[in-house]
Design an enzyme around this catalytic site. Structure first.
Site: not given
Length: 416
Positions: A10, A15, A156-157, A182, A297, A320, A328, A396
């Site tokens: 993903k 990207r 980090s996105q 990340s 993740d 995070n 989570r 997803k």
């Protein structure tokens, strides 16, 4: 020995879609992930006026270095964080008025560090309701570039979005980062930018991106390492079981492949080769303390198998994960407690005590989070009676997950 074919990454697909849209020429993406998130990203590009041709095994994107071909657009980002963060950044490099909205789940997730940085670069960006959240409108007039300060401690996105934007600015970018999680995902971004003709550099806490644009290419998407973690974990908790994921080995871009090193520390046998990775369960699963800041993740995957270890499993530096599709840390703790497992949590940690869950399982509260479903599916290999309140949310990232996991379970000799 089950051999598991994992869908494309993903992270790489998102990207690659941005890079292809920004590049000069036609880019072909080979074996991209087809899921709700990536289809939503591609649909968003189409709404912005980019041509995206999709077949089963490849997507073609006509790049537009000058930005969207339409002067106005309304883009719905669904649940996709990369869509919701990357597309407004891409649109800022064009000329026009572009409105972005997202699902209720995505509306709750933060954007402010990114949108503040874009504003500091001169982008006219307005949040329509809650500051720092969708919906938002970008009134784009190109981006001059220059220096900007960014806090990427939540995601980090935010940094990836600015890195991808850099070559589309007139002066390039110097991004000073005050905090960053990340890091391997940022390394993915820089490596992929290089494949599209741009050499971004890191100088300590500063990332330097030159102007000049991207060139189109043909880019193959490797299997998703985060998704592979569930299948590797399944082998680790099943004595004598062995799982191989081809196409994900030495040289892989994704840092989440580092999850197999955690399994090795716990006692699994791990072989990482150029053509793939194999994990074998030995019947030993040791407790440990591990910092998962860079592979957060996969935190739910480890939490889901932690009760089967012979000592406590303490996962640190994952604050995070509280601002992902759900909190989570608390979701894992809540569901483990429902199974009779002793759990303690802190702001950025979770500690899980050993002990085979009692009873006949429970319905897992998923909070609409695909990673909670896929992680606790692994728990279900050892605990009968586990079900999910929203099993379909796996669409997803992996619409065929339940079928693939059922096939794996059968291959491991478990037909429950």
């Amino acid at each position: 020995m089950p051999v598991v074919t994992i869908p494309g990454s993903k992270s790489l697909t998102a990207r690659a879609l941005f890079l292809a849209a920004a590049a000069d020429g036609v880019t072909t993406l080979v074996r991209p992930l087809r899921s709700d998130d990536t289809e939503g990203f591609a649909e968003g590009l189409v709404r912005l006026g980019y041509r995206v041709g999709r077949t089963r095994d490849a997507w073609q994107v006509d790049g537009r270095p000058q930005g969207p071909s339409v002067s106005e657009a309304d883009v719905y980002c669904r649940d996709g964080a990369t869509t919701a963060r990357f597309l407004p950044t891409l649109a800022a490099a064009g000329h026009g008025t572009y409105r972005f909205d997202a699902s209720a789940q995505m509306r709750r997730r933060p954007l402010l560090p990114l949108t503040r940085a874009l504003r500091d670069l001169g982008v006219d960006l307005r949040h329509e309701e809650a500051e720092g959240h969708h919906p938002l409108t970008v009134r784009a007039a190109g981006v001059e570039g220059g220096e900007v300060v960014l806090d990427a401690g939540q995601s980090s996105q935010y940094l990836t979005a600015l890195l991808l934007l850099g070559p589309l600015t007139r002066k390039g970018l110097r991004i000073r980062v005050t905090d960053l999680v990340s890091v391997p995902y940022v390394e993915i971004t820089i490596a992929m930018m290089r494949e599209f003709g741009v050499a971004a550099e890191r100088e300590g806490d500063v990332f330097v991106v030159p102007p000049g644009g991207y060139r189109a290419t043909t880019y193959a998407i490797e299997p998703d390492a985060s998704t592979a973690s569930y299948f590797f974990a399944a082998a680790a908790v099943t004595p004598g079981a062995e799982v191989t994921v081809p196409g994900l080995g030495t040289g892989a871009l994704q840092g989440d492949l580092g999850f197999v090193d955690v399994l090795r520390r716990m006692g699994a046998e791990v072989s990482v080769r150029p053509d793939g990775t194999t994990v074998r369960g030995t019947g030993v699963l040791r407790g440990l303390t591990v910092n998962m800041r860079d592979i957060s993740d996969t935190m739910p995957t480890l939490a889901a198998i932690a009760p089967f270890a012979d000592g406590p499993v303490r996962i640190e530096d994952v604050a995070n994960t509280r601002v992902k599709e759900c909190d989570r840390l608390e979701a894992c703790a809540q569901n483990l407690r429902r199974l009779g497992v002793e759990v303690e949590t802190g702001p950025g940690r979770i500690e899980i005590r050993p002990g085979v869950p009692s009873g006949t399982g429970a319905e897992i509260t998923t909070h609409g989070d695909h990673r909670i479903v896929m992680s606790f599916a692994v728990t279900g290999l050892r605990v009968p009676g586990i079900s999910f309140d929203d099993p379909g949310c796996v669409r997803k990232t992996f619409p065929g997950f339940h079928e693939a996991f059922a096939e794996l379970r059968s291959g491991l000799g478990d037909d429950r």
